[in-house]
Design a protein around this motif. Structure first.
Motif, PDB file in Angstrom:
ATOM      1  N   THR A  19      -8.463 -14.331 -20.778  1.00 10.68           N
ATOM      2  CA  THR A  19      -8.182 -13.365 -21.836  1.00 10.68           C
ATOM      3  C   THR A  19      -7.160 -13.905 -22.840  1.00 10.68           C
ATOM      4  N   TYR A  50     -13.185 -21.073 -27.735  1.00 12.15           N
ATOM      5  CA  TYR A  50     -13.019 -19.833 -26.970  1.00 12.15           C
ATOM      6  C   TYR A  50     -14.166 -19.643 -25.990  1.00 12.15           C
ATOM      7  N   VAL A  51     -15.399 -19.790 -26.473  1.00 12.27           N
ATOM      8  CA  VAL A  51     -16.559 -19.557 -25.620  1.00 12.27           C
ATOM      9  C   VAL A  51     -16.639 -20.603 -24.507  1.00 12.27           C
ATOM     10  N   PHE A  54     -13.755 -20.011 -21.991  1.00 12.79           N
ATOM     11  CA  PHE A  54     -13.958 -18.749 -21.274  1.00 12.79           C
ATOM     12  C   PHE A  54     -15.058 -18.922 -20.231  1.00 12.79           C
ATOM     13  N   GLY A  58     -14.916 -18.877 -16.240  1.00 13.65           N
ATOM     14  CA  GLY A  58     -15.844 -17.980 -15.540  1.00 13.65           C
ATOM     15  C   GLY A  58     -16.643 -18.700 -14.461  1.00 13.65           C
TER      16      GLY A  58
ATOM     17  N   PHE D   9     -12.186  -8.982 -10.916  1.00  9.01           N
ATOM     18  CA  PHE D   9     -12.089  -9.863 -12.082  1.00  9.01           C
ATOM     19  C   PHE D   9     -12.319  -9.065 -13.366  1.00  9.01           C
ATOM     20  N   VAL D  13      -9.794  -8.356 -16.657  1.00  5.95           N
ATOM     21  CA  VAL D  13     -10.046  -8.646 -18.081  1.00  5.95           C
ATOM     22  C   VAL D  13      -9.950  -7.371 -18.919  1.00  5.95           C
ATOM     23  N   ILE D  16      -6.202  -6.476 -19.247  1.00 11.20           N
ATOM     24  CA  ILE D  16      -5.412  -7.385 -20.084  1.00 11.20           C
ATOM     25  C   ILE D  16      -5.804  -7.243 -21.547  1.00 11.20           C
ATOM     26  N   LEU D  20      -3.104  -6.231 -24.301  1.00  8.49           N
ATOM     27  CA  LEU D  20      -2.739  -7.181 -25.363  1.00  8.49           C
ATOM     28  C   LEU D  20      -2.817  -6.553 -26.750  1.00  8.49           C
ATOM     29  N   ILE D  83     -19.859 -12.213 -17.308  1.00  4.00           N
ATOM     30  CA  ILE D  83     -18.907 -13.075 -18.018  1.00  4.00           C
ATOM     31  C   ILE D  83     -19.150 -12.971 -19.524  1.00  4.00           C
ATOM     32  N   LEU D  87     -16.333 -11.765 -22.067  1.00  8.86           N
ATOM     33  CA  LEU D  87     -16.005 -12.641 -23.184  1.00  8.86           C
ATOM     34  C   LEU D  87     -15.935 -11.834 -24.484  1.00  8.86           C
ATOM     35  N   ALA D  90     -12.805  -9.330 -24.230  1.00 13.73           N
ATOM     36  CA  ALA D  90     -11.526 -10.029 -24.436  1.00 13.73           C
ATOM     37  C   ALA D  90     -11.355 -10.460 -25.889  1.00 13.73           C
TER      38      ALA D  90
END
Lengths: 202, 202, 202, 202
Positions: A19, A50-51, A54, A58, D9, D13, D16, D20, D83, D87, D90
């Motif tokens: 995150t 980012y992808v 992440f 994962g 998990f 996410v 968070i 954030l 995921i 993604l 997040a």
């Protein structure tokens, strides 16, 4: 000791590290920009970074999940090896930012090396976790499936070598090295979704 | 009340505090650097600070895990003592940054003191948690193992004194004090992996 | 639906909001300071703000724990009320920074008001959660303890009014208002550790 | 594999990403402001952005909860789809900041498009998760309730189309598009609290 609490802590680190990656994208856009649309297009490497990171985190999480499903007990050395893995995973947002910011400049080699060393170290800890737990069935569940255990061993063996090779490529061409890191993530996604399914059926 | 939810909250704080440490490394590298490779070498204290504090938080987490395995119930004072511990653990990223940024300058003494006071306070809360729970077996499980309980008591007794001593050393030499904090973490890793294993076998 | 997953999500928000408070302390110390020791003494309000808000979030977490122990099932409105509470809890780091930065300047009143409104809103959502669940034993466990339920109702009833009163004081004196927020946290700690224990025995 | 660890998990996410969001509000107020009260009033779009995105993430979490209650097992493709969803979740804090900072300037269209694409992608992954799991009852619990399964299918079908439509509106009027994102969140809250309750009774 039961493995449950290790999973809670590990999942926490996986979730936070993944995150936090959004902060790398966020800092690319200052508060005062002339043309927001143009800026958002210019920072496309941030989105890919980012992808890729992440999804990489994962995949590590999914593999950790697979390993823990075979674990029946944990000891302190096993917990320490996990802390080593999580230390590398939590580090990933930093080299991700370096790579997305510098891959078109002189800093590309240094950025690719830091990313590669981090990924290689994570892969080494992951292998260490698995071999420490599985050799002699030291920490495996009494009812573990020997066929799955053998399958995990076979599929995790090359991990550190693949990342090490992609890292060393950075000395010749940082760009190729960086493309390889993305390709490894794509490969693991395909392998997880396709071969993973057939392995479960087989 | 069941101890389970305390573990979820505690593991969350442990995981976040550890993962936030990467921000200390990240801020050392500005967006525009002339020579990225050189900058990445110059900030080596950040890497050491990251590893030492990550491992320290990890060790506290492992020890918390060991304690909670003997706990059968919790009360509100026990929860408050845990909040005190977590308050210190979540503080660690701040003195970690201070030490890695200032250990080569005049600020070394102040940085070492803040790090040391934080670690000592964490160790005091940890001891308080254990003695509150274990004296008269107040919160222990009915089937707790008296030998393990005695072993925990013996191994946690010196914690606050060790950190206090390393902190006071900062008045004489901040550098020695900072080296000691690293050495304590290394010692706990070795003790966990080696003696910890023999204790479990013994 | 089972209450377990609400607890995982809630504990995550509690843990992150509490741990993010350290960023407020961290930003008070720039990278280049002349006299680190002096700077660290000057920012003492940050430490108090950190402790008060960390403990306040901890107390809300303990009370949430107490409430959930009586809950047997959840519905979607109950989940939404919890999201409202968590939205306020996750907001706390912001007014905490405002208060510690501005309590000695003209901005003290505005800072105290934002802190107070946030705390009051959290207390209102907390009461709403409890009354929605407990009126007619709508969501309580079948084996809930009527004496504990009555005790929770009695002790949570004044919460929103206490925070509202402390907030309104800011129009007369922001300083008194800010001191009151600290005093309320201290009171809840004492009440939790002392009266809380006698209530459990009683 | 058991669904429990996916929930840990995912909840991490969700928690968070939601927590954030406060950083977006926090960065709007610099350390040195002339009139804190005025500044705090001027940044009202930040508060709305915070609430809308926090509630949106909360609603996705509640719906994820509802889906997982019908899931009996998970496979690797299901984990990968999750995921993908996480993604996108997040990512939400980034377009939230863009929209609140730029909705009154030329950048409004670009900001609305990024927000809309993120929300649409999240809705597509959410639908993919559900259809992959529910078609032929592939991953459903053996004792799943066919009426609830049919209800989920019916209520999630329009999600991606609603967000896609609101996104495309940004080409005509960014302001209307942004208002629609807020309205969708409000609608889901009302739908959750009111219709949700009657559906559970029905």
């Amino acid at each position: 000791m039961s493995p449950g609490r290790l999973e809670t802590f590990a999942d926490g680190v996986f979730a936070i590290a993944a995150t936090l990656l959004i902060l790398n994208v966020d800092t690319q856009v200052g508060e005062h920009v002339d043309d927001l649309g143009e800026t958002l297009l210019e920072i496309w490497p941030s989105y890919i970074g980012y992808v890729v990171s992440f999804v990489t985190i994962g995949i590590i999480w999914i593999n950790h999940h697979t390993v823990m499903a075979q674990i029946g007990k944990v000891d302190r050395l096993f917990l320490l090896l996990n802390i080593g893995l999580l230390l590398c995973v939590a580090f990933i947002p930093f080299p991700t930012r370096l790579v997305t910011e510098h891959f078109r400049s002189d800093g590309a080699r240094a950025a690719a090396l830091v990313y590669g060393v981090t990924a290689t170290a994570a892969a080494i800890f992951f292998s260490a976790i698995w071999f420490y737990a599985s050799v002699g069935a030291r920490l495996l569940r009494d009812d573990h499936d020997p066929r799955i255990v053998k399958g995990i061993t076979r599929s995790y063996l090359p991990g550190p070598w693949i990342y090490l090779a992609a890292t060393l490529v950075a000395f010749v061409s940082p760009t190729v090295s960086i493309v390889l890191f993305g390709a490894i993530a794509v490969f693991y996604v395909l392998e997880s979704s396709w071969f993973g399914r057939s392995r479960q059926k087989g």
